[in-house]
Scaffold this active site. Structure first.
Site, PDB file in Angstrom:
ATOM      1  N   TYR A 293      54.192  33.259  33.203  1.00 22.74           N
ATOM      2  CA  TYR A 293      53.907  34.355  34.131  1.00 22.74           C
ATOM      3  C   TYR A 293      55.189  34.949  34.723  1.00 22.74           C
ATOM      4  O   TYR A 293      55.181  35.459  35.850  1.00 22.74           O
ATOM      5  CB  TYR A 293      52.958  33.873  35.232  1.00 22.74           C
ATOM      6  CG  TYR A 293      51.512  33.722  34.773  1.00 22.74           C
ATOM      7  CD1 TYR A 293      50.895  34.721  34.023  1.00 22.74           C
ATOM      8  CD2 TYR A 293      50.753  32.600  35.107  1.00 22.74           C
ATOM      9  CE1 TYR A 293      49.569  34.601  33.599  1.00 22.74           C
ATOM     10  CE2 TYR A 293      49.435  32.469  34.693  1.00 22.74           C
ATOM     11  CZ  TYR A 293      48.854  33.479  33.938  1.00 22.74           C
ATOM     12  OH  TYR A 293      47.534  33.359  33.537  1.00 22.74           O
TER      13      TYR A 293
ATOM     14  N   ASN B 177      39.778  34.525  37.012  1.00 22.33           N
ATOM     15  CA  ASN B 177      39.183  35.436  36.025  1.00 22.33           C
ATOM     16  C   ASN B 177      38.989  34.805  34.626  1.00 22.33           C
ATOM     17  O   ASN B 177      39.065  35.484  33.605  1.00 22.33           O
ATOM     18  CB  ASN B 177      40.001  36.733  35.952  1.00 22.33           C
ATOM     19  CG  ASN B 177      41.447  36.487  35.533  1.00 22.33           C
ATOM     20  OD1 ASN B 177      41.804  35.380  35.146  1.00 22.33           O
ATOM     21  ND2 ASN B 177      42.269  37.521  35.597  1.00 22.33           N
TER      22      ASN B 177
HETATM   23  N1  UDP Z   1      46.918  38.041  38.951  1.00 24.07           N
HETATM   24  C1  UDP Z   1      46.567  38.006  40.297  1.00 24.07           C
HETATM   25  N2  UDP Z   1      46.697  39.162  41.047  1.00 24.07           N
HETATM   26  C2  UDP Z   1      47.155  40.335  40.489  1.00 24.07           C
HETATM   27  C3  UDP Z   1      47.515  40.355  39.121  1.00 24.07           C
HETATM   28  C4  UDP Z   1      47.388  39.198  38.392  1.00 24.07           C
HETATM   29  O1  UDP Z   1      46.158  36.966  40.809  1.00 24.07           O
HETATM   30  O2  UDP Z   1      47.235  41.347  41.195  1.00 24.07           O
HETATM   31  C5  UDP Z   1      46.763  36.813  38.135  1.00 24.07           C
HETATM   32  C6  UDP Z   1      45.457  36.824  37.317  1.00 24.07           C
HETATM   33  O3  UDP Z   1      44.981  35.498  37.190  1.00 24.07           O
HETATM   34  C7  UDP Z   1      45.930  37.373  35.994  1.00 24.07           C
HETATM   35  C8  UDP Z   1      47.306  36.741  35.863  1.00 24.07           C
HETATM   36  O4  UDP Z   1      47.825  36.725  37.174  1.00 24.07           O
HETATM   37  O5  UDP Z   1      45.048  37.037  34.934  1.00 24.07           O
HETATM   38  C9  UDP Z   1      48.245  37.468  34.919  1.00 24.07           C
HETATM   39  O6  UDP Z   1      48.340  38.814  35.292  1.00 24.07           O
HETATM   40  P1  UDP Z   1      48.342  39.994  34.215  1.00 24.07           P
HETATM   41  O7  UDP Z   1      48.723  41.245  34.918  1.00 24.07           O
HETATM   42  O8  UDP Z   1      49.147  39.586  33.035  1.00 24.07           O
HETATM   43  O9  UDP Z   1      46.783  40.134  33.845  1.00 24.07           O
HETATM   44  P2  UDP Z   1      45.957  39.726  32.524  1.00 24.07           P
HETATM   45  O10 UDP Z   1      46.852  39.984  31.334  1.00 24.07           O
HETATM   46  O11 UDP Z   1      45.571  38.277  32.662  1.00 24.07           O
HETATM   47  O12 UDP Z   1      44.738  40.615  32.533  1.00 24.07           O
END
Ligand code: UDP
Ligand code: MG
Length: 150
Positions: free
Chosen positions: A51, A114
């Site tokens: 992350y 999620n």
């Molecule tokens: N996340 C969060 N708040 C945010 C954005 C992301 O808690 O505003 C967490 C969430 O669990 C997410 C993960 O960080 O799935 C990774 O973020 P990303 O933007 O890569 O989203 P994804 O690819 O999982 O849709």
């Protein structure tokens, strides 16, 4: 030609709610194949790397706390256009904005909790698969057992 693969993480909420089978069923039902599967607990170090694009966000410590709160299931999933099609099946990051019928829309709680991670590009899929699996842990596709042999 090499199969396209993506990296999934069935997150701690997914495992805790006994949704592992249901989520895997959706991917298999959509025609994708499991090439690697393991339950583990992720270390903060590995999550910091995974992350890294969120490291400057105020909620970063919460994500690490959530993702280390329980076991996860790591999956290498293969199939045609699997990276993009799995992102469609999973739905947008914020579960509250995800349509019913998507995994996050049906089972997610909010933007953090999620259900599942899925790689967002073919390039990142290759990096993420290497991050979580040794090459020998990833299997070649198996052939379905002939009916006459059962
Ligand atoms: N996340 C969060 N708040 C945010 C954005 C992301 O808690 O505003 C967490 C969430 O669990 C997410 C993960 O960080 O799935 C990774 O973020 P990303 O933007 O890569 O989203 P994804 O690819 O999982 O849709
Ligand atoms: Mg992402």
């Amino acid at each position: 030609m090499k199969e396209e693969m993506t990296l999934l993480i069935l997150k701690p909420d997914c495992v805790a709610k006994s949704l592992t089978g249901e989520v895997l069923r959706r991917f298999e039902q959509s025609g994708f194949g499991i090439r690697a599967l393991k339950m583990t607990r992720l270390s903060p170090d590995l999550l910091n790397e995974h992350y890294a694009h969120l490291r400057d966000k105020s909620f970063f410590p919460e994500i690490i706390a959530f993702m280390t709160s329980g076991p996860v299931v790591l999956v290498a999933l293969a199939g045609e256009d699997v990276v993009a099609r799995v992102r469609d099946l999973v739905g947008p990051t914020d579960s509250r904005k995800a349509a019913k019928g998507t995994i996050r829309g049906d089972y997610g709680v909010d933007v953090m909790v999620n259900v599942v991670h899925a790689s967002d590009s073919k390039e990142n899929a290759e990096i993420e698969l290497r991050r979580f699996f040794a090459p020998e842990e990833i299997q070649e596709p198996g052939s379905p057992v002939e009916k006459s042999n059962r």
